[in-house]
Design a protein around this motif. Structure first.
Motif, PDB file in Angstrom:
ATOM      1  N   SER A 168      -3.026  63.343 104.916  1.00  0.00           N
ATOM      2  CA  SER A 168      -4.096  63.247 103.585  1.00  0.00           C
ATOM      3  C   SER A 168      -3.276  63.875 102.584  1.00  0.00           C
ATOM      4  N   VAL A 169      -2.620  64.914 102.906  1.00  0.00           N
ATOM      5  CA  VAL A 169      -1.842  65.572 101.728  1.00  0.00           C
ATOM      6  C   VAL A 169      -0.589  64.709 101.346  1.00  0.00           C
ATOM      7  N   LEU A 170       0.154  64.019 102.464  1.00  0.00           N
ATOM      8  CA  LEU A 170       1.223  63.244 102.126  1.00  0.00           C
ATOM      9  C   LEU A 170       0.958  62.012 101.428  1.00  0.00           C
ATOM     10  N   LYS A 171      -0.156  61.673 101.171  1.00  0.00           N
ATOM     11  CA  LYS A 171      -0.509  60.315 100.553  1.00  0.00           C
ATOM     12  C   LYS A 171       0.122  60.290  99.102  1.00  0.00           C
ATOM     13  N   PRO A 172       0.342  59.002  98.683  1.00  0.00           N
ATOM     14  CA  PRO A 172       0.858  58.737  97.374  1.00  0.00           C
ATOM     15  C   PRO A 172      -0.216  59.181  96.173  1.00  0.00           C
ATOM     16  N   ALA A 173       0.442  59.436  95.017  1.00  0.00           N
ATOM     17  CA  ALA A 173      -0.577  59.924  94.068  1.00  0.00           C
ATOM     18  C   ALA A 173      -1.583  59.035  93.793  1.00  0.00           C
ATOM     19  N   GLY A 174      -1.538  57.855  93.800  1.00  0.00           N
ATOM     20  CA  GLY A 174      -2.491  56.790  93.556  1.00  0.00           C
ATOM     21  C   GLY A 174      -3.640  56.863  94.561  1.00  0.00           C
ATOM     22  N   SER A 175      -3.445  57.437  95.833  1.00  0.00           N
ATOM     23  CA  SER A 175      -4.376  57.263  96.884  1.00  0.00           C
ATOM     24  C   SER A 175      -5.002  58.649  97.204  1.00  0.00           C
ATOM     25  N   GLY A 176      -4.638  59.473  96.140  1.00  0.00           N
ATOM     26  CA  GLY A 176      -5.358  60.811  96.474  1.00  0.00           C
ATOM     27  C   GLY A 176      -4.366  62.014  97.073  1.00  0.00           C
ATOM     28  N   GLY A 177      -3.152  61.718  97.227  1.00  0.00           N
ATOM     29  CA  GLY A 177      -2.098  62.810  97.776  1.00  0.00           C
ATOM     30  C   GLY A 177      -1.858  63.856  96.876  1.00  0.00           C
ATOM     31  N   VAL A 178      -2.677  65.290  97.186  1.00  0.00           N
ATOM     32  CA  VAL A 178      -2.598  66.023  96.370  1.00  0.00           C
ATOM     33  C   VAL A 178      -1.082  66.746  95.838  1.00  0.00           C
ATOM     34  N   LEU A 179      -0.160  66.699  96.726  1.00  0.00           N
ATOM     35  CA  LEU A 179       1.239  67.071  96.510  1.00  0.00           C
ATOM     36  C   LEU A 179       1.889  66.130  95.371  1.00  0.00           C
ATOM     37  N   ALA A 208       9.424  60.880  96.450  1.00  0.00           N
ATOM     38  CA  ALA A 208       9.914  59.877  95.275  1.00  0.00           C
ATOM     39  C   ALA A 208       9.556  58.462  95.817  1.00  0.00           C
ATOM     40  N   ASN A 209       9.673  58.090  96.986  1.00  0.00           N
ATOM     41  CA  ASN A 209       9.785  56.827  97.621  1.00  0.00           C
ATOM     42  C   ASN A 209       8.226  56.242  97.189  1.00  0.00           C
ATOM     43  N   ASP A 210       7.145  56.957  97.035  1.00  0.00           N
ATOM     44  CA  ASP A 210       6.100  56.599  96.774  1.00  0.00           C
ATOM     45  C   ASP A 210       5.280  55.643  97.513  1.00  0.00           C
ATOM     46  N   GLY A 211       5.624  55.852  99.096  1.00  0.00           N
ATOM     47  CA  GLY A 211       4.989  54.984  99.832  1.00  0.00           C
ATOM     48  C   GLY A 211       3.850  55.690 100.815  1.00  0.00           C
ATOM     49  N   SER A 236      10.347  70.310  91.842  1.00  0.00           N
ATOM     50  CA  SER A 236      11.389  70.511  92.839  1.00  0.00           C
ATOM     51  C   SER A 236      10.479  71.239  94.145  1.00  0.00           C
ATOM     52  N   ALA A 237       9.556  72.251  93.618  1.00  0.00           N
ATOM     53  CA  ALA A 237       8.983  73.204  95.057  1.00  0.00           C
ATOM     54  C   ALA A 237       7.999  72.137  95.612  1.00  0.00           C
ATOM     55  N   LEU A 238       7.618  71.354  94.675  1.00  0.00           N
ATOM     56  CA  LEU A 238       6.395  70.294  95.358  1.00  0.00           C
ATOM     57  C   LEU A 238       6.886  69.329  96.171  1.00  0.00           C
ATOM     58  N   ASP A 239       8.137  68.839  95.658  1.00  0.00           N
ATOM     59  CA  ASP A 239       9.031  68.057  96.456  1.00  0.00           C
ATOM     60  C   ASP A 239       9.592  68.508  97.854  1.00  0.00           C
ATOM     61  N   LYS A 240       9.708  69.805  97.853  1.00  0.00           N
ATOM     62  CA  LYS A 240      10.439  70.495  99.094  1.00  0.00           C
ATOM     63  C   LYS A 240       8.988  70.763  99.924  1.00  0.00           C
ATOM     64  N   GLN A 241       7.681  71.000  99.185  1.00  0.00           N
ATOM     65  CA  GLN A 241       6.833  70.861 100.249  1.00  0.00           C
ATOM     66  C   GLN A 241       6.185  69.997 100.920  1.00  0.00           C
TER      67      GLN A 241
END
Length: 469
Positions: free
Chosen positions: A287-298, A258-261, A157-162
């Motif tokens: 770059s921080v906001l990228k999806p997990a598959g694209s290297g977004g650290v959050l 959660a949209n993963d876009g 949840s904290a990561l989602d908020k960030q």
């Protein structure tokens, strides 16, 4: 050249010295003005006048001094270096801020971190193995389980908020870019008019330089000067602004983690046309906001929480289902993951009391704790949840350390670039005080010349022809 020309020569000296005093005063009064670039009066000797008649003979001198301009003592190379340094610092700073937030959320190593809670969770299972069916040890296990589940959910949840806060910040940056580009375009219009009219406009150039530096800090754009005195800024080779015209940009794409876009920057006048950034704060945020598959650290870190929840439920439920409770009932799921939500948020503990914990093997009696003992050893397996989380912590630790180091190096580079720029362009009080004395003396000298010429003319006009009277 008449005798009266000496008065004009002296007058030109008075005017030149006065202009020098005024420019020096402008420098001194702006010693604390942010972004002010010191100025210097440029002088040029006035040449010999053309001969007017055949009787106009003899060697002649020049006609004094004139002010050829007021120079702005900036350095284009140093300015470009400052902009480049701001771009790099903006990018690394945005990433460092995000990584610092992740570090605080992980809270590893520490007594409240997931690693420590996993150890407590397995130890509680060992307590069940030593004394199956005991209400006290069962309560400890349920409390440890609930705390572990809550920590996993809280981390996600904290990561989602960030992520959401970072996207809001990116929106604010985009609005700031559009507003600043509009201000630069308006300044370019004024500068073009002043440039065409030959009017001094150094102060307008200072204001534009400050805003241009701000744009590059946000976007890492490329700045080019144009022949008419204006400039243009390019983003990925496309024009953000040129002269008095600017193009707006906007954010599009995912609005929730959660949209993963992909969150992308687009031109407002060409929807769907992505804007490439060369650096700057906005590039760091995207770059921080990228999806997990694209290297977004959050998103990657949030995915690690999901993987941990799934690993815990998957590995533990299999063993728990093979056992029986102290009352002989078959064991069911120990963890449950609610469908339709991220695993980290949907993970819950199924048993609510000691009689629902399957600690013993089938047909081994109510005091058998072999299943609980087997579960307590799950954390030691190579592919355990502990190993999975440990890999996550190590990976993030390396990434965070590298990101913070890059930010530190960028800040050092920026500080050096600013120091060099200010050493060249900022006002030096000692130098300006010397200039004040120089121009003051020049003014006095020109006034003395005028007095001397006046006295000579007085003799010529009032005393000529009085010999012998």
């Amino acid at each position: 050249m008449s005798s009266f020309s000496g008065l004009n020569t002296a007058l030109s000296g008075l005017n030149a010295a006065r202009t020098g005093l005024n420019v020096t005063g402008q420098n001194l009064t702006n010693v604390n003005t942010v972004g002010y670039t010191r100025q210097r009066t440029e002088f040029a000797a006035l040449g010999v006048p053309a001969r007017g008649s055949l009787n106009d003979l003899g060697i002649k001198t020049g006609q004094g001094v004139g002010v050829s301009g007021i120079s702005r003592l900036g350095d284009a190379f140093l300015d470009a270096r400052v902009r480049t340094s701001f771009s790099a610092a903006g990018y690394t700073g945005a990433r460092a801020q995000a990584l610092t937030g992740i570090e605080e959320i992980l809270n590893e190593p520490g007594p409240n971190g997931i690693s420590s809670q996993l150890q407590g969770f397995w130890t509680a299972w060992q307590g069940i193995a030593n004394d199956p069916g005991n209400a006290g040890t069962s309560a400890v296990l349920l409390e440890k389980s609930a705390a572990l589940v809550a920590s996993i959910a809280a981390g996600y949840s904290a990561l989602d908020k960030q992520w959401s806060q970072t996207r809001d910040t990116a929106n604010t940056v985009v609005a700031e870019i559009n507003a600043t580009a509009g201000q630069i375009a308006a300044l370019n219009k004024d500068i073009r008019s002043a440039h065409a009219a030959g009017t001094p406009h150094n102060e307008l150039l200072d204001q534009r330089s400050n805003l241009t530096t701000k744009i590059t800090q946000l976007t890492g754009g490329t700045v080019r000067d144009l022949p008419d005195g204006t400039n243009e800024i390019l983003l990925g080779g496309n024009v953000l602004l040129s002269g008095s015209t600017s193009n707006a940009v906007k954010l599009d794409g995912a609005t929730r983690m959660a949209n993963d876009g992909e969150v992308r920057l687009e031109w407002s006048h060409r929807p769907g046309s992505a804007v490439d950034l060369d650096g700057g704060k906005l590039a760091g945020l995207l770059s921080v906001l990228k999806p997990a598959g694209s290297g977004g650290v959050l998103a990657q870190t949030a995915a690690s929480y999901n993987a941990l929840a799934q690993k815990l439920a998957g590995s533990l439920n299999v063993v728990h289902q093979s056992g029986v409770t102290s009352e002989g009932a078959p064991g069911g799921d120990f963890f449950k993951i609610t469908a339709g939500v991220p695993a980290a948020l949907g993970l819950t503990v199924v048993p609510t009391s000691a009689k629902e914990i399957a600690a013993g093997a089938v047909n081994m009696g109510g005091k058998d704790g072999s299943i609980a003992d087997k579960i307590s050893q799950l954390g030691k397996q190579p592919d355990s949840a502990d190993a999975l989380w440990s890999d996550t912590v190590v990976r993030l630790g390396v990434e965070i350390q590298a990101g913070l180091q890059q930010a530190t190096l960028s800040d050092v580079s920026l500080t050096n670039a600013l120091s060099n720029q200010q050493a060249n362009a900022s006002v030096d009080l000692d130098e300006e005080n010397v200039n004040l004395l120089t121009y003051q003396r020049a003014y006095q000298a020109a006034a003395r010349v005028m007095t001397a010429v006046d006295e000579a003319l007085d003799v010529l006009i009032n005393q000529t022809g009085r010999v012998g009277r």
